[in-house]
Design a protein around this motif. Structure first.
Motif, PDB file in Angstrom:
ATOM      1  N   UNK A 156      21.532  60.751  68.984  1.00 21.39           N
ATOM      2  CA  UNK A 156      22.054  60.511  70.322  1.00 21.39           C
ATOM      3  C   UNK A 156      22.770  59.170  70.343  1.00 21.39           C
ATOM      4  N   UNK A 157      23.986  59.196  70.891  1.00 21.69           N
ATOM      5  CA  UNK A 157      24.727  57.961  71.097  1.00 21.69           C
ATOM      6  C   UNK A 157      24.071  57.199  72.237  1.00 21.69           C
ATOM      7  N   UNK A 158      23.998  55.878  72.101  1.00 19.52           N
ATOM      8  CA  UNK A 158      23.318  55.049  73.079  1.00 19.52           C
ATOM      9  C   UNK A 158      24.289  54.064  73.719  1.00 19.52           C
ATOM     10  N   UNK A 159      23.991  53.682  74.932  1.00 19.31           N
ATOM     11  CA  UNK A 159      24.605  52.504  75.532  1.00 19.31           C
ATOM     12  C   UNK A 159      23.510  51.461  75.672  1.00 19.31           C
ATOM     13  N   UNK A 160      23.903  50.197  75.658  1.00 20.68           N
ATOM     14  CA  UNK A 160      22.919  49.116  75.694  1.00 20.68           C
ATOM     15  C   UNK A 160      23.298  48.158  76.816  1.00 20.68           C
ATOM     16  N   UNK A 161      22.302  47.770  77.612  1.00 14.36           N
ATOM     17  CA  UNK A 161      22.547  46.972  78.803  1.00 14.36           C
ATOM     18  C   UNK A 161      21.440  45.926  78.972  1.00 14.36           C
ATOM     19  N   UNK A 162      21.694  44.985  79.843  1.00 11.76           N
ATOM     20  CA  UNK A 162      20.660  44.076  80.333  1.00 11.76           C
ATOM     21  C   UNK A 162      20.466  44.361  81.813  1.00 11.76           C
ATOM     22  N   UNK A 163      19.205  44.541  82.224  1.00 12.53           N
ATOM     23  CA  UNK A 163      18.912  44.841  83.622  1.00 12.53           C
ATOM     24  C   UNK A 163      17.703  44.033  84.063  1.00 12.53           C
ATOM     25  N   UNK A 164      17.936  43.055  84.940  1.00  9.74           N
ATOM     26  CA  UNK A 164      16.839  42.229  85.467  1.00  9.74           C
ATOM     27  C   UNK A 164      15.975  41.630  84.364  1.00  9.74           C
ATOM     28  N   UNK A 165      16.619  41.162  83.315  1.00 11.49           N
ATOM     29  CA  UNK A 165      15.901  40.510  82.226  1.00 11.49           C
ATOM     30  C   UNK A 165      15.369  41.447  81.169  1.00 11.49           C
ATOM     31  N   UNK A 166      15.575  42.753  81.316  1.00 12.07           N
ATOM     32  CA  UNK A 166      15.109  43.724  80.329  1.00 12.07           C
ATOM     33  C   UNK A 166      16.292  44.229  79.518  1.00 12.07           C
ATOM     34  N   UNK A 167      16.070  44.492  78.233  1.00 12.46           N
ATOM     35  CA  UNK A 167      17.064  45.122  77.381  1.00 12.46           C
ATOM     36  C   UNK A 167      16.866  46.625  77.492  1.00 12.46           C
ATOM     37  N   UNK A 168      17.929  47.351  77.826  1.00 11.57           N
ATOM     38  CA  UNK A 168      17.818  48.775  78.141  1.00 11.57           C
ATOM     39  C   UNK A 168      18.764  49.578  77.254  1.00 11.57           C
ATOM     40  N   UNK A 169      18.200  50.566  76.559  1.00 10.47           N
ATOM     41  CA  UNK A 169      18.988  51.540  75.809  1.00 10.47           C
ATOM     42  C   UNK A 169      18.979  52.852  76.590  1.00 10.47           C
ATOM     43  N   UNK A 170      20.154  53.472  76.728  1.00 14.75           N
ATOM     44  CA  UNK A 170      20.228  54.728  77.480  1.00 14.75           C
ATOM     45  C   UNK A 170      21.053  55.741  76.697  1.00 14.75           C
ATOM     46  N   UNK A 171      20.558  56.978  76.605  1.00 17.06           N
ATOM     47  CA  UNK A 171      21.294  58.005  75.880  1.00 17.06           C
ATOM     48  C   UNK A 171      22.595  58.325  76.599  1.00 17.06           C
ATOM     49  N   UNK A 172      23.644  58.540  75.819  1.00 19.61           N
ATOM     50  CA  UNK A 172      24.963  58.855  76.374  1.00 19.61           C
ATOM     51  C   UNK A 172      25.339  60.303  76.069  1.00 19.61           C
ATOM     52  N   UNK A 173      25.324  60.670  74.809  1.00 21.08           N
ATOM     53  CA  UNK A 173      25.575  62.041  74.385  1.00 21.08           C
ATOM     54  C   UNK A 173      24.651  62.378  73.225  1.00 21.08           C
TER      55      UNK A 173
END
Length: 232
Positions: A156-173
């Motif tokens: 699964x391709x991932x996107x990576x973000x910062x949200x309120x001090x947390x590192x977040x990986x989210x599936x894209x496809x």
């Protein structure tokens, strides 16, 4: 689910694991792995706590291994989530299959010598039977620059973000490799959106959250664990 929006359970603050001797290796280490950082904007990266940035720039080549020991605080699954977890056994069981809480969990991160990525191994103990071992490989490739290989040709391709001090990986496809071809799974065949969050809770401890949410079947799997860095 962003971890910063969660109430941190009391048990997450009292994990009786020994703290590491070295906790300030960030700026002194000239051989940093900047691949995670390169996928984020300067503002997002700078918003993360120093301890999170240090973990995700730790260089693991040359046989180095990062080890994190902790406790599974909660795992919730609805009926569809249980079915998905069992079906995923066909590709190596990359999803939790037990809802046992307050049991030990150990995560190791090592170099993937075949691809240059990182192999993440989770050993999840259970109250009955052998622990479940979950393997996946983070590879710095694909349409978003990072993907997670789950097994049997599925990634699964991932996107990576910062949200309120947390590192977040989210599936894209989701992509499956068949006979050398990469085939993108249609949305209706997708298991849902997977979100993994990593949030600092102080004193070299962090909270890990895994959530799989489907547009038709709701939250399939929701797991939270608290970890303490160990000496490596």
């Amino acid at each position: 689910m962003a971890l910063a929006n969660m109430n941190v359970p009391d048990s997450a603050r009292t994990i009786p694991v020994r703290a590491p001797r070295e906790t300030q290796e960030t700026t002194q280490d000239t051989l940093l792995d900047l691949r995670f950082r390169a996928l984020m904007s300067d503002a997002e990266w700078s918003s993360l706590p120093q301890a999170v940035r240090r973990r995700f720039t730790k260089r693991l080549s040359g046989g180095r291994t990062a080890v994190y020991a902790g406790e599974i605080l909660e795992t919730r699954m609805n009926f569809a989530g249980r079915c998905l977890a069992q079906l995923a056994r066909l590709i190596g069981a990359p999803l939790p299959t037990s809802t046992d809480a307050h049991v030990p969990i150990v995560v190791t991160v090592t170099e993937d010598m075949a691809t240059g990525g990182q192999i993440w191994t989770r050993l999840c103990t259970r109250r009955d039977g052998f622990p479940q071992i979950i393997n996946s490989s983070k590879r710095f490739s694909g349409p978003t620059g990072i993907e997670e290989y789950l097994g049997r040709g599925l990634s699964m391709a991932l996107t990576i973000h910062a949200s309120n001090g947390a590192l977040v990986f989210r599936s894209d496809t989701y992509v499956v490799r068949v006979l050398g071809f990469r085939l993108r799974l249609p949305a209706w065949l997708s298991p849902g959106v997977m979100t993994v969050s990593h949030a600092e809770i102080g004193e070299t401890r962090f909270l890990f959250s895994l959530k799989v949410e489907h547009p038709w079947f709701g939250v399939l799997i929701d797991q939270t664990a608290a970890f303490q860095e160990t000496v490596t």
